[in-house]
Design an enzyme around this catalytic site. Structure first.
Site, PDB file in Angstrom:
ATOM      1  N   ALA A  23      45.576  38.371  44.871  1.00 37.79           N
ATOM      2  CA  ALA A  23      45.211  39.611  44.022  1.00 37.79           C
ATOM      3  C   ALA A  23      44.219  39.226  42.897  1.00 37.79           C
ATOM      4  O   ALA A  23      44.644  38.210  42.052  1.00 37.79           O
ATOM      5  CB  ALA A  23      46.386  40.153  43.444  1.00 37.79           C
ATOM      6  N   LEU A 162      48.588  43.171  47.561  1.00 40.92           N
ATOM      7  CA  LEU A 162      47.085  43.081  48.046  1.00 40.92           C
ATOM      8  C   LEU A 162      46.278  43.121  46.801  1.00 40.92           C
ATOM      9  O   LEU A 162      46.535  43.400  45.858  1.00 40.92           O
ATOM     10  CB  LEU A 162      46.675  44.498  49.015  1.00 40.92           C
ATOM     11  CG  LEU A 162      47.883  44.505  50.359  1.00 40.92           C
ATOM     12  CD1 LEU A 162      47.261  46.050  50.728  1.00 40.92           C
ATOM     13  CD2 LEU A 162      47.384  43.290  51.209  1.00 40.92           C
ATOM     14  N   ASP A 163      44.789  42.524  47.225  1.00 37.14           N
ATOM     15  CA  ASP A 163      43.976  42.297  46.095  1.00 37.14           C
ATOM     16  C   ASP A 163      43.420  44.043  45.822  1.00 37.14           C
ATOM     17  O   ASP A 163      43.670  44.963  46.393  1.00 37.14           O
ATOM     18  CB  ASP A 163      42.668  41.929  46.808  1.00 37.14           C
ATOM     19  CG  ASP A 163      42.599  40.126  46.596  1.00 37.14           C
ATOM     20  OD1 ASP A 163      43.604  39.807  46.247  1.00 37.14           O
ATOM     21  OD2 ASP A 163      41.619  39.596  47.176  1.00 37.14           O
ATOM     22  N   ARG A 164      42.839  43.818  44.706  1.00 38.43           N
ATOM     23  CA  ARG A 164      42.298  45.274  44.062  1.00 38.43           C
ATOM     24  C   ARG A 164      41.266  46.005  45.305  1.00 38.43           C
ATOM     25  O   ARG A 164      41.512  47.007  45.375  1.00 38.43           O
ATOM     26  CB  ARG A 164      41.336  45.037  42.963  1.00 38.43           C
ATOM     27  CG  ARG A 164      40.918  46.304  42.330  1.00 38.43           C
ATOM     28  CD  ARG A 164      39.473  45.728  41.398  1.00 38.43           C
ATOM     29  NE  ARG A 164      39.841  44.706  40.504  1.00 38.43           N
ATOM     30  CZ  ARG A 164      40.290  45.155  38.946  1.00 38.43           C
ATOM     31  NH1 ARG A 164      40.356  46.278  38.694  1.00 38.43           N
ATOM     32  NH2 ARG A 164      40.629  44.250  38.210  1.00 38.43           N
ATOM     33  N   ARG A 270      40.859  35.100  52.588  1.00 39.88           N
ATOM     34  CA  ARG A 270      39.449  34.986  51.915  1.00 39.88           C
ATOM     35  C   ARG A 270      38.867  33.583  51.807  1.00 39.88           C
ATOM     36  O   ARG A 270      37.928  33.068  52.216  1.00 39.88           O
ATOM     37  CB  ARG A 270      39.114  35.632  50.514  1.00 39.88           C
ATOM     38  CG  ARG A 270      39.551  37.204  50.713  1.00 39.88           C
ATOM     39  CD  ARG A 270      39.755  37.867  49.259  1.00 39.88           C
ATOM     40  NE  ARG A 270      38.562  37.862  48.523  1.00 39.88           N
ATOM     41  CZ  ARG A 270      38.542  37.836  47.164  1.00 39.88           C
ATOM     42  NH1 ARG A 270      39.896  38.272  46.644  1.00 39.88           N
ATOM     43  NH2 ARG A 270      37.507  38.082  46.398  1.00 39.88           N
TER      44      ARG A 270
END
Length: 358
Positions: A23, A162-164, A270
């Protein structure tokens, strides 16, 4: 009435299971000193991190949790100067009375709820919980407004992240018993999470990336693969991937890859895909070995966030034991991206892991 959290401090979520691609808000603070000459370290940090009390920052320094130019400093009166690199090795602990503030205007969709769990569809741009640079306006703040009872649950029921700029499904526990059960399922890998990733490069039909991941020593905001290394530097990480389809843009290959997580490390998808020469379209942090090419494709497609979506979620209900699963299509900008690349359909689950539940 929407509550203010102007004085909120930073959260400590280091014991939360990672979502595997999250995140930005999980990144430890790091700064380059600009505009200060010979000032005390604690004073400079207090200026750079106005949401954190000076007393808390002084304690972090004394505990050896602050580095200057790569070396731990434990004296609050240590002088810093222009160009020095300051990094925190841990986040300040959360003052829950300040940071856990209900906010009405945090937008997210609820796709399922009962007395034990809530399943939400997180939009792009929404940070999951208060952290460095994001003291309020997070999913956590919005959950507390809609479900006030979450104040009685540790971390407001959040069990993964979760990532932004990653969209998609997350499960939140409404009771302590449900949270304990879900954390156990995450640890035992019975929670199934599937992601859609759109990458540069031509992906293999079926592949596994099993390389440990740790924080990049050259940048506190990035993570990287450490082949053959585990322990303090890196943690084991395993991503299974299958290519759903191939396409091209301006003669360059692109791929639609479905990913399953066997572990959950920060930025896992990623980092792992980039290590396979498959950087995500639009990723502003991991651009692969040809960053100029990545930027060219990103501009051509006019897509400027990582093309990653948590499309499917499956778990055993913490009360009934019934297996449940959910699917959500991506947001409009990613649908447009898929249409432009000739990928689809986008509104039905793509079952590429048929030998498993979900």
């Amino acid at each position: 009435m929407t509550s203010s959290c102007e004085n909120s401090e930073l959260s400590d979520y280091n014991d939360l299971p990672d979502a595997g691609n999250g995140a930005d808000d999980d990144t430890l603070p790091s700064f380059t000193v600009e505009g200060f000459w010979g000032e005390r370290l604690d004073k400079v940090l207090a200026t750079l991190m106005p949401d954190v009390s000076r007393a808390r920052l002084q304690k972090l320094i004394e505990e050896g949790s602050v580095e200057v130019n790569g070396e731990v400093v434990q004296k609050v009166r240590q002088k810093v100067t222009e160009g020095d690199e300051i990094s925190l090795l841990e986040e300040p602990h959360l003052d829950e009375a300040l940071a856990f503030t209900p906010e009405e205007d945090v937008e997210f969709d609820v796709v399922y709820e009962d007395d034990a769990i809530v399943v939400v569809n997180k939009p792009a741009g929404l940070v999951v919980h208060p952290g460095a640079g994001n003291p309020c306006g997070t999913l956590l703040n919005g959950l507390l407004w809609r479900y006030p009872e979450l104040r009685e649950v540790p971390r407001a029921g959040i069990v993964h992240r979760l990532d932004r700029d990653t969209t998609g499904l997350m499960v939140v526990a409404r009771t302590l018993a449900a949270q304990t059960n879900l954390v156990r399922q995450l640890q035992e890998r019975t929670v199934k999470r599937e992601y859609w990733a759109f990458t540069l490069g031509s992906a293999a039909p079926d592949f596994v990336v099993e390389t440990p991941i740790g924080r990049d020593p050259r940048s506190r905001t990035r993570f990287k693969c450490f082949p053959g290394s585990t322990g303090v530097r890196a943690k084991p990480a395993r991503t299974r991937a299958r290519c759903v389809g191939w396409s091209s843009i301006e003669g360059l290959p692109v791929s639609w890859v479905a990913c399953r997580l066997d572990t959950g490390r920060t930025h896992q998808i990623r980092v792992h895909l980039t290590s396979e020469d498959l950087p995500l379209i639009g990723d502003q942090v991991y651009r692969g070995r040809a960053p100029g090419l990545t930027v060219k494709v990103e501009n051509e497609l006019d897509f400027h966030r990582q093309a990653l979506h948590a499309s499917r979620l499956g778990l055993d209900h913490p009360v009934t034991g019934e297996y449940m699963e959910w699917f959500v299509p991506p947001e409009d900008d990613m649908i447009d991206l898929m249409d432009e690349l000739g990928f689809g359909p986008w509104n039905v689950p793509v079952r590429v892991f048929e030998n498993e539940r979900l």
